[in-house]
Design a protein around this motif. Structure first.
Motif, PDB file in Angstrom:
ATOM      1  N   UNK A 122      -3.300  15.082  -4.171  1.00 41.30           N
ATOM      2  CA  UNK A 122      -3.784  13.698  -4.152  1.00 41.30           C
ATOM      3  C   UNK A 122      -5.193  13.622  -3.560  1.00 41.30           C
ATOM      4  N   UNK A 123      -5.412  14.335  -2.465  1.00 40.03           N
ATOM      5  CA  UNK A 123      -6.728  14.314  -1.835  1.00 40.03           C
ATOM      6  C   UNK A 123      -7.794  14.871  -2.774  1.00 40.03           C
ATOM      7  N   UNK A 124      -7.466  15.947  -3.478  1.00 41.75           N
ATOM      8  CA  UNK A 124      -8.426  16.544  -4.407  1.00 41.75           C
ATOM      9  C   UNK A 124      -8.781  15.565  -5.526  1.00 41.75           C
ATOM     10  N   UNK A 125      -7.781  14.871  -6.056  1.00 42.58           N
ATOM     11  CA  UNK A 125      -8.029  13.909  -7.132  1.00 42.58           C
ATOM     12  C   UNK A 125      -8.839  12.713  -6.625  1.00 42.58           C
ATOM     13  N   UNK A 126      -8.506  12.249  -5.426  1.00 44.68           N
ATOM     14  CA  UNK A 126      -9.269  11.139  -4.860  1.00 44.68           C
ATOM     15  C   UNK A 126     -10.717  11.530  -4.607  1.00 44.68           C
ATOM     16  N   UNK A 127     -10.918  12.762  -4.136  1.00 39.39           N
ATOM     17  CA  UNK A 127     -12.277  13.243  -3.905  1.00 39.39           C
ATOM     18  C   UNK A 127     -13.064  13.306  -5.211  1.00 39.39           C
ATOM     19  N   UNK A 128     -12.399  13.667  -6.306  1.00 36.65           N
ATOM     20  CA  UNK A 128     -13.063  13.694  -7.611  1.00 36.65           C
ATOM     21  C   UNK A 128     -13.557  12.300  -8.001  1.00 36.65           C
ATOM     22  N   UNK A 152       0.805  -1.212   0.000  1.00 38.62           N
ATOM     23  CA  UNK A 152       0.000   0.000   0.000  1.00 38.62           C
ATOM     24  C   UNK A 152       0.838   1.261   0.000  1.00 38.62           C
ATOM     25  N   UNK A 153       0.151   2.384  -0.005  1.00 40.00           N
ATOM     26  CA  UNK A 153       0.822   3.676   0.026  1.00 40.00           C
ATOM     27  C   UNK A 153       0.789   4.403  -1.301  1.00 40.00           C
ATOM     28  N   UNK A 154       0.513   3.664  -2.394  1.00 40.90           N
ATOM     29  CA  UNK A 154       0.432   4.312  -3.710  1.00 40.90           C
ATOM     30  C   UNK A 154      -0.857   3.896  -4.428  1.00 40.90           C
ATOM     31  N   UNK A 155      -1.938   3.760  -3.672  1.00 39.18           N
ATOM     32  CA  UNK A 155      -3.198   3.285  -4.242  1.00 39.18           C
ATOM     33  C   UNK A 155      -3.734   4.249  -5.307  1.00 39.18           C
ATOM     34  N   UNK A 156      -4.288   3.658  -6.341  1.00 31.50           N
ATOM     35  CA  UNK A 156      -4.988   4.414  -7.379  1.00 31.50           C
ATOM     36  C   UNK A 156      -6.457   4.020  -7.323  1.00 31.50           C
ATOM     37  N   UNK A 157      -7.340   5.009  -7.214  1.00 31.84           N
ATOM     38  CA  UNK A 157      -8.773   4.744  -7.255  1.00 31.84           C
ATOM     39  C   UNK A 157      -9.199   4.672  -8.715  1.00 31.84           C
ATOM     40  N   UNK A 158      -9.710   3.532  -9.138  1.00 33.39           N
ATOM     41  CA  UNK A 158     -10.099   3.394 -10.539  1.00 33.39           C
ATOM     42  C   UNK A 158     -11.528   3.900 -10.750  1.00 33.39           C
ATOM     43  N   UNK A 159     -11.786   4.361 -11.962  1.00 29.97           N
ATOM     44  CA  UNK A 159     -13.136   4.763 -12.347  1.00 29.97           C
ATOM     45  C   UNK A 159     -13.223   4.713 -13.868  1.00 29.97           C
ATOM     46  N   UNK A 160     -14.424   4.880 -14.390  1.00 32.34           N
ATOM     47  CA  UNK A 160     -14.669   4.654 -15.822  1.00 32.34           C
ATOM     48  C   UNK A 160     -13.751   5.460 -16.731  1.00 32.34           C
ATOM     49  N   UNK A 161     -13.387   6.672 -16.330  1.00 33.08           N
ATOM     50  CA  UNK A 161     -12.659   7.583 -17.209  1.00 33.08           C
ATOM     51  C   UNK A 161     -11.184   7.718 -16.828  1.00 33.08           C
ATOM     52  N   UNK A 164       2.574   8.588  -8.113  1.00 33.19           N
ATOM     53  CA  UNK A 164       3.944   9.091  -7.971  1.00 33.19           C
ATOM     54  C   UNK A 164       4.050  10.449  -7.275  1.00 33.19           C
ATOM     55  N   UNK A 165       2.921  11.131  -7.056  1.00 32.91           N
ATOM     56  CA  UNK A 165       2.974  12.472  -6.475  1.00 32.91           C
ATOM     57  C   UNK A 165       2.474  12.480  -5.035  1.00 32.91           C
ATOM     58  N   UNK A 166       2.839  11.460  -4.268  1.00 37.46           N
ATOM     59  CA  UNK A 166       2.399  11.384  -2.881  1.00 37.46           C
ATOM     60  C   UNK A 166       3.017  12.480  -2.012  1.00 37.46           C
ATOM     61  N   UNK A 167       4.040  13.155  -2.539  1.00 37.38           N
ATOM     62  CA  UNK A 167       4.610  14.294  -1.815  1.00 37.38           C
ATOM     63  C   UNK A 167       3.763  15.547  -1.978  1.00 37.38           C
ATOM     64  N   UNK A 168       2.641  15.425  -2.709  1.00 42.64           N
ATOM     65  CA  UNK A 168       1.698  16.540  -2.863  1.00 42.64           C
ATOM     66  C   UNK A 168       0.342  16.110  -2.292  1.00 42.64           C
ATOM     67  N   UNK A 169       0.228  15.984  -0.966  1.00 45.37           N
ATOM     68  CA  UNK A 169      -0.986  15.416  -0.365  1.00 45.37           C
ATOM     69  C   UNK A 169      -2.267  16.175  -0.690  1.00 45.37           C
ATOM     70  N   UNK A 170      -2.193  17.498  -0.809  1.00 47.18           N
ATOM     71  CA  UNK A 170      -3.403  18.271  -1.114  1.00 47.18           C
ATOM     72  C   UNK A 170      -3.917  17.934  -2.516  1.00 47.18           C
TER      73      UNK A 170
END
Length: 269
Positions: free
Chosen positions: A157-163, A129-138, A149-155
């Motif tokens: 990453x959180x925004x993309x995961x929320x999307x 774990x630690x580099x999970x990618x949330x999959x979706x249709x698009x 690869x951009x886990x050093x940018x937590x804000x």
């Protein structure tokens, strides 16, 4: 279109054809509906039926009239000119499009609410774990690269995961969808799976919690002995010959076969 209730004469004909219903008043039909091609069917929950007027020409030249034979349907909406026959168990909580052929399957149902593979966490690059990618249709390769690869940018990453989670919430439903011109034959268990237009699914063993994003211009083929869990398969792909997938995203026009096995993997076009 305004659907109507069955007439008393149609109910009598259906009973004569070996059909049963939990409540005949819960069944609504196309104004041009005919009960002639509905035989040995058990209905429960809310049911909507289209017309059954056209024939299917099967490989080898066999002609089959559309209709429903030897099946159990629960909370289903059936489109026009659909052929459903020899369902070993049942079909529940599905909207089925026009010109769909479903033959010789074990069961097809949605249980509870499902996002159909959207929002599943795939542990790429690092099994712990630690580099999970949330999959979706698009999902795109660029989006997945940044997420992993951009886990050093937590804000970021959180925004993309929320999307992705927001998209998954919009796809969540207690009803599954099967598009138009879909073929599902000789299949085992299919649970919580959305299937797009023109998909061909034959001989699969088990599909669970996923999306088959087929369309008329780039249909998807899923072949014999395939097993897939927590997955998304994109247009134009072929998954065949005993392939086994767990928590996988299969991009456009990919080909997986020859008993290939993968888990927590992303394949792009």
């Amino acid at each position: 279109m305004t659907y109507r209730n069955l007439t008393s004469l149609e109910i009598e004909k259906l009973i004569h054809n070996g059909c049963m219903a939990e409540n005949w008043d819960d069944i609504t039909v196309n104004p041009d509906f005919s009960s002639e091609y509905i035989k040995a069917v058990t209905f429960s929950g809310k049911i909507r039926l289209g017309v059954f007027e056209e024939y299917f020409i099967l490989p080898g030249g066999l002609k089959k009239h559309s209709g429903i034979n030897h099946a159990c349907l629960h909370n289903c909406e059936i489109g026009n000119n659909v052929l459903i026959e020899n369902v070993q168990n049942y079909i529940a909580n599905y909207r089925i499009g026009d010109n769909v052929r479903i033959q010789n399957i074990h069961h097809l149902y949605v249980e509870g609410e499902s996002a159909f593979g959207n929002g599943v966490e795939v542990s790429v690059l690092n099994e712990t774990g630690g580099r999970e990618v949330l999959i979706y249709d698009k999902l795109s390769a660029h989006f997945a690269y940044i997420l992993s690869f951009y886990r050093h940018r937590p804000a970021l990453i959180k925004k993309m995961q929320d999307m992705v989670r927001s998209y998954a919430e919009k796809q969540t439903s207690s009803m599954g969808t099967i598009g138009n011109d879909v073929t599902i034959v000789n299949a085992g268990a299919i649970k919580n799976v959305n299937i797009g237009d023109c998909a061909e699914i034959e001989g699969v063993r088990h599909l669970e919690n996923g999306s088959v994003n087929s369309n008329r211009h780039a249909p998807i083929h899923i072949g014999y002995s395939v097993m897939a869990y927590d997955f998304i398969i994109c247009s134009g792909s072929r998954v065949e010959d005993g392939t086994m997938l767990t928590r996988c995203f299969v991009g456009q026009s990919c080909q997986l076969g020859h008993t290939y096995s993968a888990s927590d993997s992303l394949f792009f076009s």
